[in-house]
Motif scaffolding. Structure first.
Motif, PDB file in Angstrom:
ATOM      1  N   GLU A 356       0.845  -1.216   0.000  1.00 50.44           N
ATOM      2  CA  GLU A 356       0.000   0.000   0.000  1.00 50.44           C
ATOM      3  C   GLU A 356       0.863   1.243   0.000  1.00 50.44           C
ATOM      4  O   GLU A 356       0.605   2.214  -0.737  1.00 50.44           O
ATOM      5  CB  GLU A 356      -0.918  -0.024   1.208  1.00 50.44           C
ATOM      6  CG  GLU A 356      -1.807   1.213   1.297  1.00 50.44           C
ATOM      7  CD  GLU A 356      -2.650   1.208   2.560  1.00 50.44           C
ATOM      8  OE1 GLU A 356      -3.378   2.209   2.763  1.00 50.44           O
ATOM      9  OE2 GLU A 356      -2.588   0.240   3.324  1.00 50.44           O
ATOM     10  N   ALA A 357       1.894   1.248   0.827  1.00 52.75           N
ATOM     11  CA  ALA A 357       2.771   2.415   0.886  1.00 52.75           C
ATOM     12  C   ALA A 357       3.458   2.635  -0.450  1.00 52.75           C
ATOM     13  O   ALA A 357       3.616   3.777  -0.925  1.00 52.75           O
ATOM     14  CB  ALA A 357       3.795   2.233   2.007  1.00 52.75           C
ATOM     15  N   LYS A 358       3.879   1.535  -1.074  1.00 52.50           N
ATOM     16  CA  LYS A 358       4.546   1.663  -2.361  1.00 52.50           C
ATOM     17  C   LYS A 358       3.593   2.209  -3.436  1.00 52.50           C
ATOM     18  O   LYS A 358       3.964   3.084  -4.240  1.00 52.50           O
ATOM     19  CB  LYS A 358       5.077   0.281  -2.774  1.00 52.50           C
ATOM     20  CG  LYS A 358       5.934   0.305  -4.029  1.00 52.50           C
ATOM     21  CD  LYS A 358       7.200   1.086  -3.830  1.00 52.50           C
ATOM     22  CE  LYS A 358       8.110   1.006  -5.065  1.00 52.50           C
ATOM     23  NZ  LYS A 358       9.326   1.832  -4.913  1.00 52.50           N
ATOM     24  N   LEU A 359       2.351   1.679  -3.428  1.00 52.37           N
ATOM     25  CA  LEU A 359       1.371   2.152  -4.428  1.00 52.37           C
ATOM     26  C   LEU A 359       1.018   3.621  -4.221  1.00 52.37           C
ATOM     27  O   LEU A 359       0.799   4.365  -5.184  1.00 52.37           O
ATOM     28  CB  LEU A 359       0.108   1.296  -4.367  1.00 52.37           C
ATOM     29  CG  LEU A 359       0.175  -0.059  -5.064  1.00 52.37           C
ATOM     30  CD1 LEU A 359      -1.109  -0.845  -4.807  1.00 52.37           C
ATOM     31  CD2 LEU A 359       0.388   0.110  -6.555  1.00 52.37           C
ATOM     32  N   VAL A 360       0.960   4.035  -2.955  1.00 47.95           N
ATOM     33  CA  VAL A 360       0.641   5.444  -2.682  1.00 47.95           C
ATOM     34  C   VAL A 360       1.732   6.337  -3.241  1.00 47.95           C
ATOM     35  O   VAL A 360       1.467   7.389  -3.850  1.00 47.95           O
ATOM     36  CB  VAL A 360       0.451   5.657  -1.176  1.00 47.95           C
ATOM     37  CG1 VAL A 360       0.401   7.149  -0.847  1.00 47.95           C
ATOM     38  CG2 VAL A 360      -0.803   4.971  -0.696  1.00 47.95           C
ATOM     39  N   ALA A 361       2.974   5.911  -3.099  1.00 50.19           N
ATOM     40  CA  ALA A 361       4.069   6.715  -3.641  1.00 50.19           C
ATOM     41  C   ALA A 361       4.007   6.767  -5.161  1.00 50.19           C
ATOM     42  O   ALA A 361       4.173   7.844  -5.778  1.00 50.19           O
ATOM     43  CB  ALA A 361       5.409   6.128  -3.169  1.00 50.19           C
ATOM     44  N   ASN A 362       3.772   5.592  -5.771  1.00 50.30           N
ATOM     45  CA  ASN A 362       3.670   5.576  -7.234  1.00 50.30           C
ATOM     46  C   ASN A 362       2.457   6.393  -7.726  1.00 50.30           C
ATOM     47  O   ASN A 362       2.512   7.043  -8.779  1.00 50.30           O
ATOM     48  CB  ASN A 362       3.570   4.141  -7.726  1.00 50.30           C
ATOM     49  CG  ASN A 362       4.852   3.342  -7.485  1.00 50.30           C
ATOM     50  OD1 ASN A 362       5.934   3.920  -7.363  1.00 50.30           O
ATOM     51  ND2 ASN A 362       4.731   2.023  -7.406  1.00 50.30           N
ATOM     52  N   LEU A 363       1.382   6.307  -6.948  1.00 49.12           N
ATOM     53  CA  LEU A 363       0.160   7.029  -7.346  1.00 49.12           C
ATOM     54  C   LEU A 363       0.384   8.533  -7.344  1.00 49.12           C
ATOM     55  O   LEU A 363      -0.119   9.263  -8.210  1.00 49.12           O
ATOM     56  CB  LEU A 363      -0.987   6.656  -6.407  1.00 49.12           C
ATOM     57  CG  LEU A 363      -2.363   7.231  -6.759  1.00 49.12           C
ATOM     58  CD1 LEU A 363      -2.823   6.703  -8.123  1.00 49.12           C
ATOM     59  CD2 LEU A 363      -3.394   6.863  -5.686  1.00 49.12           C
ATOM     60  N   ASN A 364       1.141   9.022  -6.393  1.00 50.96           N
ATOM     61  CA  ASN A 364       1.416  10.465  -6.357  1.00 50.96           C
ATOM     62  C   ASN A 364       2.209  10.891  -7.583  1.00 50.96           C
ATOM     63  O   ASN A 364       1.982  11.965  -8.158  1.00 50.96           O
ATOM     64  CB  ASN A 364       2.181  10.803  -5.086  1.00 50.96           C
ATOM     65  CG  ASN A 364       1.309  10.640  -3.839  1.00 50.96           C
ATOM     66  OD1 ASN A 364       0.087  10.790  -3.920  1.00 50.96           O
ATOM     67  ND2 ASN A 364       1.929  10.330  -2.709  1.00 50.96           N
ATOM     68  N   ASN A 365       3.137  10.037  -7.999  1.00 47.89           N
ATOM     69  CA  ASN A 365       3.906  10.372  -9.205  1.00 47.89           C
ATOM     70  C   ASN A 365       3.012  10.381 -10.452  1.00 47.89           C
ATOM     71  O   ASN A 365       3.133  11.251 -11.330  1.00 47.89           O
ATOM     72  CB  ASN A 365       5.040   9.357  -9.380  1.00 47.89           C
ATOM     73  CG  ASN A 365       6.063   9.451  -8.249  1.00 47.89           C
ATOM     74  OD1 ASN A 365       6.250  10.528  -7.677  1.00 47.89           O
ATOM     75  ND2 ASN A 365       6.727   8.342  -7.938  1.00 47.89           N
ATOM     76  N   VAL A 366       2.111   9.385 -10.508  1.00 49.15           N
ATOM     77  CA  VAL A 366       1.206   9.316 -11.675  1.00 49.15           C
ATOM     78  C   VAL A 366       0.248  10.506 -11.683  1.00 49.15           C
ATOM     79  O   VAL A 366      -0.128  11.019 -12.749  1.00 49.15           O
ATOM     80  CB  VAL A 366       0.459   7.974 -11.660  1.00 49.15           C
ATOM     81  CG1 VAL A 366      -0.604   7.945 -12.747  1.00 49.15           C
ATOM     82  CG2 VAL A 366       1.430   6.826 -11.851  1.00 49.15           C
ATOM     83  N   ALA A 371      -1.701  15.335 -14.316  1.00 44.58           N
ATOM     84  CA  ALA A 371      -2.019  16.766 -14.367  1.00 44.58           C
ATOM     85  C   ALA A 371      -1.329  17.427 -15.549  1.00 44.58           C
ATOM     86  O   ALA A 371      -1.914  18.265 -16.253  1.00 44.58           O
ATOM     87  CB  ALA A 371      -1.604  17.433 -13.059  1.00 44.58           C
ATOM     88  N   ARG A 372      -0.085  17.057 -15.780  1.00 47.05           N
ATOM     89  CA  ARG A 372       0.628  17.618 -16.924  1.00 47.05           C
ATOM     90  C   ARG A 372      -0.029  17.185 -18.228  1.00 47.05           C
ATOM     91  O   ARG A 372      -0.214  17.991 -19.157  1.00 47.05           O
ATOM     92  CB  ARG A 372       2.078  17.165 -16.886  1.00 47.05           C
ATOM     93  CG  ARG A 372       2.944  17.780 -17.998  1.00 47.05           C
ATOM     94  CD  ARG A 372       4.301  17.127 -18.024  1.00 47.05           C
ATOM     95  NE  ARG A 372       4.200  15.753 -18.449  1.00 47.05           N
ATOM     96  CZ  ARG A 372       4.109  15.371 -19.732  1.00 47.05           C
ATOM     97  NH1 ARG A 372       4.113  16.267 -20.702  1.00 47.05           N
ATOM     98  NH2 ARG A 372       4.037  14.085 -20.039  1.00 47.05           N
ATOM     99  N   VAL A 373      -0.418  15.925 -18.292  1.00 46.69           N
ATOM    100  CA  VAL A 373      -1.065  15.419 -19.503  1.00 46.69           C
ATOM    101  C   VAL A 373      -2.420  16.101 -19.725  1.00 46.69           C
ATOM    102  O   VAL A 373      -2.831  16.366 -20.859  1.00 46.69           O
ATOM    103  CB  VAL A 373      -1.205  13.886 -19.406  1.00 46.69           C
ATOM    104  CG1 VAL A 373      -2.087  13.354 -20.524  1.00 46.69           C
ATOM    105  CG2 VAL A 373       0.155  13.224 -19.455  1.00 46.69           C
ATOM    106  N   GLY A 374      -3.137  16.390 -18.639  1.00 48.39           N
ATOM    107  CA  GLY A 374      -4.440  17.059 -18.777  1.00 48.39           C
ATOM    108  C   GLY A 374      -4.320  18.417 -19.436  1.00 48.39           C
ATOM    109  O   GLY A 374      -5.141  18.800 -20.283  1.00 48.39           O
ATOM    110  N   ASP A 375      -3.311  19.185 -19.037  1.00 48.22           N
ATOM    111  CA  ASP A 375      -3.106  20.491 -19.669  1.00 48.22           C
ATOM    112  C   ASP A 375      -2.813  20.346 -21.154  1.00 48.22           C
ATOM    113  O   ASP A 375      -3.301  21.126 -21.986  1.00 48.22           O
ATOM    114  CB  ASP A 375      -1.954  21.213 -18.977  1.00 48.22           C
ATOM    115  CG  ASP A 375      -2.293  21.563 -17.538  1.00 48.22           C
ATOM    116  OD1 ASP A 375      -3.506  21.623 -17.235  1.00 48.22           O
ATOM    117  OD2 ASP A 375      -1.369  21.761 -16.733  1.00 48.22           O
TER     118      ASP A 375
END
Length: 728
Positions: A356-366, A371-375
């Motif tokens: 879970e901790a690992k996925l949370v870290a990866n999720l923040n990066n994604v 957000a960049r892709v949305g713009d």
């Protein structure tokens, strides 16, 4: 005393003599009528016949449902409303279309359409004197067009989409050919207009399509270049890869968190069961363990063996003790296995927590990448919309271009109208209609001659006759009884209270039509026990009672009419508005009140010869108003006697008191004169007179109650205030 009537000076029309002139001159009337009818027949027979034919056009869409293009909007629909049909009427009657038809049928070569060739001597003279324009100054084509418009009628049938083309001509074949040619030219003009519009559209669409293709290519190139530069990789469902990863990682994180929570809950539950010594058979993880299931099966088998041996052996038997020892060893193994399962659950929970901790870290990066892709996607979608719009416009233009090109190649552009009734060659001319013309001439000339004959007879004076006499014949008045009369020289004449400075004006002289020898009524000698009312008492009774109408009956003749006159003057002097109506045959009541009685009066009002303003006159000796007998025919007035109540009611609304002098009358004679607020008086010169007693008894028996007797007093006419004044 006697009176006389005045003859009227009017004349009447003798209708019998007037209409007899028609019978007398019937030969002349018939001769003129036959001559006029024959002339009308000759003119109609010699007139050039004119024929009329019509063609009917229906404004509708003639496009087939199989070839009709898909409409792009309301503007592509044909105009079939009222304004559109009316506009088509103007198109049919346009100069260009008529000139085409005239040239096709060569109407300019026909004399019927050349005004200059058909001009007669009268027309040429009118041109010479300037009363008519010279047709030679107009072009031949314009002359033909002018004649066509005079003979052509184009109109729309009300509340429909049908247009009628009507044409008249001296030639029946031409009368049918012209409207048919106009209809054909109209359809051809519509089709030609559509072909021109289609060709223009094709010429415009071709370069536009080429330009659009280039713009679409450029727009799609911009989309591809921007996608590559922005690293916008597309995943499933045509969405950005970063967005898709974010969605998948969010789903995986939710699953891991749920698994961790489940493992922690199972471990805690198993730990509590082991520490408390509760049975482990209810724990799902323990029950699902294969080893524990085999151990439980071994326990069941041992319990079965102990039960079987207990039937033959005692409890201290070594065999039974061995089995029980094995059973206790199995319980320990089960508990050890449960502790192992607990440690596995704790390890699983810890592993889930780490994931879970690992996925949370990866999720923040994604998330940051998403957000960049949305713009970048905002800019990309704008470019894609521009490319899509250019592409749709290109496809639309290509579709229209192909339709227009195919219709132009095949020349298939049907007009929005069709001819459903063509003109046929007429057999009967619409002009001249000989029978109606001859009939109208016969009836018209007959009526005109009859009217001329009547007017000639009327203006010649032969149909006039003297009018009926307007007054009654002379009637001898009833003389005053000798026993109650005194000599004129013995009459008491009241002296004026104040002697005037100058001698008073003599009473006006009565004109010739009225009897000049009218004596002043003499004062009657009254006995001390006389029960008759005096004039003053009668006036006071009328004023105090509020009566609106007073009827005076004079059975002793014209001398008794003085009572009505004196009472009317007495009430008028008190300030009330009083009108006296004279209904005597001789005008005895109005004679002492007017200078002449040859003026309009009640008979003129009854016969509708005069109005109220003409028959109401002023008393020359008081403020009282009087309506005399009048000058109309009494016989005609008597036929309108039912109007008397209406007249008296009208007078009652304008005056405070209306006094009516009836002369000798009975109860039946005055019944129509009596209304609400009416008092009846009998003028009595002498007490005990048989005529007075009979009249009083008749009135009482007629329902008029107690009848008041009024004695006329001798009077002298005072000096008039305003001579010859008229109430009108």
């Amino acid at each position: 005393m006697s009176g006389s009537a005045v003859r009227g000076s009017d004349v009447d029309v003798d209708l019998g003599t007037l209409f007899a002139s028609i019978v007398r001159d019937w030969k002349l009337i018939l001769a003129v009528t036959i001559a006029v009818t024959g002339l009308a027949f000759l003119l109609a027979w010699l007139s050039t016949p004119h024929y009329r034919a019509e063609t009917r056009i229906l404004i509708e869409t003639t496009e087939s449902v199989f070839t009709r293009p898909t409409p792009a909007g309301e503007s592509d629909r044909p105009i079939l409303d009222e304004e559109g049909v009316t506009s088509q009427v103007e198109v049919i009657a346009s100069s260009d279309l008529l000139k085409q038809v005239a040239a096709k049928l060569e109407l300019g070569k026909l004399k019927e359409f050349d005004e200059q060739a058909n001009m007669g001597l009268v027309g040429r003279l009118m041109v010479l004197v300037g009363l008519k324009s010279d047709p030679g100054g107009i072009a031949a084509e314009d002359r033909v067009l002018k004649t066509m418009r005079e003979k052509l009628r184009v109109y729309r049938v009300e509340r429909s989409r049908v247009i009628v083309v009507d044409f008249s001509s001296e030639d029946p074949k031409l009368a049918a050919a012209v409207p048919n040619a106009i209809a054909d030219a109209y359809l051809a003009m519509q089709q030609e207009a559509k072909l021109k519009s289609n060709a223009s559209a094709t010429d415009w669409l071709e370069p536009e399509i080429a330009d659009l293709r280039e713009r679409v290519k450029q727009a799609e190139t911009k989309v591809a270049e921007f996608r590559a530069q922005s690293d916008l990789l597309v995943g499933q469902n045509n969405s950005a890869l970063a967005t898709q990863q974010l969605s998948e990682m969010s789903t995986e994180l939710s699953r891991i968190r749920a698994a961790r929570a489940t493992a922690e809950a199972n471990a805690q539950s198993l730990r509590d069961a082991i520490n408390s010594g509760r049975s482990l058979d209810t724990m799902p993880d323990v029950i699902s363990s294969p080893l524990i299931q085999r151990l439980r099966e071994r326990q069941v088998q041992l319990n079965t063996d102990i039960a079987d041996l207990s039937t033959t052996l005692l409890g201290n038997h070594p065999r039974i003790k061995s089995l029980r020892s094995q059973l206790a060893d199995l319980d320990g193994q089960i508990k050890n296995e449960a502790r192992n399962i607990l440690r596995g659950l704790e390890t699983e929970a810890e592993t889930a927590k780490l994931r879970e901790a690992k996925l949370v870290a990866n999720l923040n990066n994604v998330k940051a990448e998403s957000a960049r892709v949305g713009d970048k996607e905002v800019e990309l979608r704008a470019l894609e919309r521009e490319a899509a719009a250019q592409r749709e416009l290109l496809e639309s233009y290509l579709t229209r271009y192909r339709e227009a090109a195919s219709r132009g190649d095949r020349s298939y552009l049907p007009a929005d109208a069709r001819i459903f009734s063509r003109a046929t060659v007429p057999f009967d001319p619409y002009f001249p209609k000989i029978v109606p013309i001859v009939g109208a001439a016969f009836v018209g000339s007959l009526l005109v001659m009859a009217i001329i004959t009547l007017l000639r007879e009327l203006f010649s004076g032969r149909a006039m006759r003297p009018a009926a006499e307007g007054r009654i014949e002379p009637v001898e008045h009833v003389s005053m009884p000798a026993a109650t009369a005194i000599e004129p020289e013995a009459a008491v004449v009241p002296e004026p209270a104040v002697q005037p400075a100058s001698p008073p004006e003599p009473p006006p002289v009565i004109p010739a039509p009225v009897v000049a020898e009218k004596p002043v009524p003499a004062r009657v000698r009254i006995a001390p026990n006389d029960n008759r009312l005096s004039v003053s008492a009668a006036a006071e009774r009328l004023i105090s009672s509020g009566a609106v109408r007073a009827i005076f009956v004079s059975p002793e003749g014209d001398e008794g009419a003085a009572s009505a006159v004196l009472v009317a003057r007495e009430v008028s002097d008190s300030g009330l508005r009083v009108a006296l109506v004279d209904l005597t045959s001789s005008g005895a009541a109005s004679m002492p009140m007017l200078e002449t009685t040859a003026v309009p009066g009640i008979t003129n009002l009854l016969t509708a010869e005069s109005q109220f303003s003409h028959v109401i006159h002023a008393d020359i000796y008081s403020d009282c108003h009087v309506i005399p007998v009048g000058t109309a025919n009494p016989a005609r007035a008597m036929r309108a006697a039912e109007r008397l109540p209406i007249i008296l009611n009208s007078l009652g609304s304008a005056y405070d008191l209306v006094v009516v002098e009836c002369g000798p009358a009975d109860a039946a004679g005055i019944r129509r004169l009596v209304g609400e607020g009416t008092q009846v008086f009998v003028s009595a010169l002498e007490l005990g007179d048989s005529a007075v007693d009979a009249t009083a008894a008749d009135l009482r028996s007629g329902g008029y109650g107690d009848i008041e007797l009024v004695k006329p007093e001798a009077f002298e006419n005072p000096t008039p205030n305003v001579p010859n004044r008229s109430a009108a």
